[in-house]
Design an enzyme around this catalytic site. Structure first.
Site, PDB file in Angstrom:
ATOM      1  N   SER A  34       0.821  -1.205   0.000  1.00 42.38           N
ATOM      2  CA  SER A  34       0.000   0.000   0.000  1.00 42.38           C
ATOM      3  C   SER A  34       0.858   1.259   0.000  1.00 42.38           C
ATOM      4  O   SER A  34       0.408   2.319  -0.366  1.00 42.38           O
ATOM      5  CB  SER A  34      -0.938  -0.022   1.192  1.00 42.38           C
ATOM      6  OG  SER A  34      -0.228  -0.387   2.345  1.00 42.38           O
ATOM      7  N   THR A  92      15.925  -6.413   2.926  1.00 45.52           N
ATOM      8  CA  THR A  92      15.685  -7.549   3.815  1.00 45.52           C
ATOM      9  C   THR A  92      16.123  -8.847   3.149  1.00 45.52           C
ATOM     10  O   THR A  92      16.388  -8.873   1.944  1.00 45.52           O
ATOM     11  CB  THR A  92      14.185  -7.697   4.164  1.00 45.52           C
ATOM     12  OG1 THR A  92      13.467  -8.052   2.985  1.00 45.52           O
ATOM     13  CG2 THR A  92      13.616  -6.419   4.756  1.00 45.52           C
ATOM     14  N   GLU A  93      16.175  -9.900   3.950  1.00 49.85           N
ATOM     15  CA  GLU A  93      16.450 -11.216   3.378  1.00 49.85           C
ATOM     16  C   GLU A  93      15.315 -11.573   2.417  1.00 49.85           C
ATOM     17  O   GLU A  93      14.191 -11.097   2.558  1.00 49.85           O
ATOM     18  CB  GLU A  93      16.562 -12.261   4.492  1.00 49.85           C
ATOM     19  CG  GLU A  93      15.288 -12.404   5.315  1.00 49.85           C
ATOM     20  CD  GLU A  93      15.427 -13.365   6.487  1.00 49.85           C
ATOM     21  OE1 GLU A  93      16.006 -14.434   6.307  1.00 49.85           O
ATOM     22  OE2 GLU A  93      14.937 -13.032   7.575  1.00 49.85           O
ATOM     23  N   LYS A 115      -1.255 -10.331   9.107  1.00 50.54           N
ATOM     24  CA  LYS A 115      -2.178 -10.938   8.151  1.00 50.54           C
ATOM     25  C   LYS A 115      -1.359 -11.801   7.195  1.00 50.54           C
ATOM     26  O   LYS A 115      -0.140 -11.605   7.070  1.00 50.54           O
ATOM     27  CB  LYS A 115      -2.954  -9.860   7.397  1.00 50.54           C
ATOM     28  CG  LYS A 115      -2.079  -8.854   6.675  1.00 50.54           C
ATOM     29  CD  LYS A 115      -2.903  -7.728   6.053  1.00 50.54           C
ATOM     30  CE  LYS A 115      -1.995  -6.743   5.333  1.00 50.54           C
ATOM     31  NZ  LYS A 115      -2.715  -5.584   4.785  1.00 50.54           N
ATOM     32  N   ASP A 151       6.964  -6.869   7.648  1.00 51.86           N
ATOM     33  CA  ASP A 151       6.256  -5.602   7.797  1.00 51.86           C
ATOM     34  C   ASP A 151       6.231  -5.109   9.245  1.00 51.86           C
ATOM     35  O   ASP A 151       5.350  -4.343   9.620  1.00 51.86           O
ATOM     36  CB  ASP A 151       4.797  -5.781   7.333  1.00 51.86           C
ATOM     37  CG  ASP A 151       4.491  -4.866   6.157  1.00 51.86           C
ATOM     38  OD1 ASP A 151       5.376  -4.097   5.793  1.00 51.86           O
ATOM     39  OD2 ASP A 151       3.381  -4.942   5.642  1.00 51.86           O
TER      40      ASP A 151
HETATM   41  P1  ATP Z   1       1.078  -3.668   2.907  1.00 51.54           P
HETATM   42  O1  ATP Z   1       1.292  -2.422   3.670  1.00 51.54           O
HETATM   43  O2  ATP Z   1      -0.042  -3.642   1.931  1.00 51.54           O
HETATM   44  O3  ATP Z   1       1.027  -4.852   3.802  1.00 51.54           O
HETATM   45  P2  ATP Z   1       3.794  -3.431   2.248  1.00 51.54           P
HETATM   46  O4  ATP Z   1       4.103  -2.273   1.386  1.00 51.54           O
HETATM   47  O5  ATP Z   1       3.959  -3.260   3.688  1.00 51.54           O
HETATM   48  O6  ATP Z   1       2.352  -3.913   1.981  1.00 51.54           O
HETATM   49  P3  ATP Z   1       5.108  -5.974   2.373  1.00 51.54           P
HETATM   50  O7  ATP Z   1       3.951  -6.549   3.059  1.00 51.54           O
HETATM   51  O8  ATP Z   1       6.369  -5.905   3.139  1.00 51.54           O
HETATM   52  O9  ATP Z   1       4.764  -4.563   1.740  1.00 51.54           O
HETATM   53  O10 ATP Z   1       5.389  -6.752   1.036  1.00 51.54           O
HETATM   54  C1  ATP Z   1       4.409  -6.827   0.016  1.00 51.54           C
HETATM   55  C2  ATP Z   1       4.550  -8.178  -0.668  1.00 51.54           C
HETATM   56  O11 ATP Z   1       5.833  -8.286  -1.285  1.00 51.54           O
HETATM   57  C3  ATP Z   1       4.463  -9.355   0.296  1.00 51.54           C
HETATM   58  O12 ATP Z   1       3.151  -9.765   0.516  1.00 51.54           O
HETATM   59  C4  ATP Z   1       5.291 -10.408  -0.426  1.00 51.54           C
HETATM   60  O13 ATP Z   1       4.502 -11.081  -1.364  1.00 51.54           O
HETATM   61  C5  ATP Z   1       6.348  -9.586  -1.139  1.00 51.54           C
HETATM   62  N1  ATP Z   1       7.572  -9.541  -0.321  1.00 51.54           N
HETATM   63  C6  ATP Z   1       7.885  -8.615   0.602  1.00 51.54           C
HETATM   64  N2  ATP Z   1       9.058  -8.851   1.187  1.00 51.54           N
HETATM   65  C7  ATP Z   1       9.521  -9.990   0.631  1.00 51.54           C
HETATM   66  C8  ATP Z   1      10.703 -10.792   0.834  1.00 51.54           C
HETATM   67  N3  ATP Z   1      11.627 -10.452   1.727  1.00 51.54           N
HETATM   68  N4  ATP Z   1      10.846 -11.901   0.092  1.00 51.54           N
HETATM   69  C9  ATP Z   1       9.900 -12.255  -0.793  1.00 51.54           C
HETATM   70  N5  ATP Z   1       8.771 -11.561  -1.039  1.00 51.54           N
HETATM   71  C10 ATP Z   1       8.577 -10.428  -0.336  1.00 51.54           C
HETATM   72 MG    MG Z   2       2.504  -5.915   3.931  1.00 46.76          MG
HETATM   73 MG    MG Z   3       2.654  -2.764   5.424  1.00 45.08          MG
END
Ligand code: ATP
Ligand code: MG
Ligand code: MG
Length: 317
Positions: free
Chosen positions: A18, A97-98, A146, A162
């Site tokens: 988001s 991140t990893e 989630k 997250d």
């Molecule tokens: P939101 O706020 O909507 O939850 P966000 O911007 O915080 O999204 P993340 O939840 O960290 O982002 O990551 C979004 C998506 O990217 C994850 O659901 C996952 O599918 C992918 N992703 C994130 N980090 C990784 C990772 N380290 N390795 C593999 N896939 C990842």
């Molecule tokens: Mg997320």
């Molecule tokens: Mg998030």
């Protein structure tokens, strides 16, 4: 800083969050694959951001510094971060991140041929409980637990992702650390955390605490255990959970001893002990929800072979 930007070779998009994009990249120094979350400040807030940029970014950095100190096998490890600038006015953070090669839990549960067995479920429950207990022990409330925020490694271990970023970006987006107003809070919840699916009832009253994470954890446990099943497709079930916390918050009649019964008649956690645990974790009164330590103990207990599974020995005769 500039060397950081050149250090990574961006390969593909892993996810669209988001508040940014997550890219898969190769670290040219170590040769490892990493994930890089790119958090940009909203351009609609450009003027405000221009004025307050350094303070807001300083706060975000503070948050990120805290995340860098976290180290637990079930919490996504942040390796580094760097600030970047797009054109003159936009500022953002790249959070390295990893990399988790098996995607997120939502994707896993949505695919048809991936129903985990009882032992695997118990193992995942323990991993999530342990990761969350660690996060709480560092004084951090996750706020956005989630399935899409739970990642799966190549060896099928779970990592809570997250962590703390919701708060960091909250600080970026609002002008101060003051408690948000009702409308801004709801706007925040829907814009940043996406669906309110996993929110505990008290979150609707802005009382977010560690037990609110326990509520979300129970919903995730149920998803792991129940989905995918022909009776409970992930999509439909999500619609159901959309309202669980809100239902408990709005309608006193729904504050039953057994919140699990709010799901649907088709919902069937066959194991009574599990059902009992989920019911406790989903209670309206967050004071009554079990602690993570208690949850851990319960799961360890459930994980032991059940009496009928033990080989009966003649000693008992
Ligand atoms: P939101 O706020 O909507 O939850 P966000 O911007 O915080 O999204 P993340 O939840 O960290 O982002 O990551 C979004 C998506 O990217 C994850 O659901 C996952 O599918 C992918 N992703 C994130 N980090 C990784 C990772 N380290 N390795 C593999 N896939 C990842
Ligand atoms: Mg997320
Ligand atoms: Mg998030």
């Amino acid at each position: 800083r500039a060397s950081n930007e050149k250090r990574f070779l961006f390969q593909s998009i892993l996810g669209q969050g988001s508040f940014g994009t997550v890219m898969k990249a190769k670290d040219k120094v170590t040769g490892d694959l990493v994930a890089i979350k790119i958090v940009k400040t909203h351009s609609s807030l450009l003027d405000r951001i221009l004025k307050r940029r350094s303070k807001e970014l300083a706060e975000a950095h503070q948050e990120v510094d805290m995340l860098l100190k976290l180290s637990h096998k079930n919490v996504l490890h942040m390796e580094s971060y760097y600030e970047f600038r797009v054109k003159l006015k936009e500022v953002g953070l790249c959070i390295v991140t990893e990399y988790c090669s098996n995607g997120n839990l939502q994707q896993y549960l949505s695919s048809n041929d991936s129903k985990p067995g009882r032992d695997d479920c118990m193992n995942w429950y323990l991993q999530l409980t342990s990761g969350l207990a660690y996060i709480h022990s560092k004084g951090i409330v996750h706020r956005d637990l989630k399935p899409p925020n739970i990642l799966i490694t190549s060896s099928n271990d779970l990592k809570i992702a997250d962590v703390g970023l919701a708060k960091a970006v909250w600080d970026l987006k609002t002008e101060s650390n003051e408690a948000p107003s009702d409308t801004s809070f709801l706007h925040y919840m829907s814009s940043i955390t996406g669906t309110p699916c996993y929110m505990a009832p008290e979150v609707w009253e802005e009382h977010y605490n560690t037990s609110s994470d326990v509520f979300s954890l129970a919903l995730i446990f149920i998803m792991i255990r129940e989905a995918p099943s022909p009776l409970l497709p992930v999509g439909k079930w999500n619609e159901r959970t959309d309202s669980i916390g809100l239902l408990l918050y709005r309608y006193p009649d729904s504050r039953l001893e057994e919140p699990v019964s709010l799901f649907s008649p088709s919902f069937s956690v066959s194991d009574q002990k599990e059902k009992l645990l989920f019911n406790k974790m989903l209670q309206y009164d967050y004071h009554k929800r079990p602690t993570l330590q208690e949850i851990m103990t319960e799961i360890e207990d459930m994980r032991r072979p059940r009496p009928q599974e033990l080989e009966t020995t003649s000693d008992e005769d």
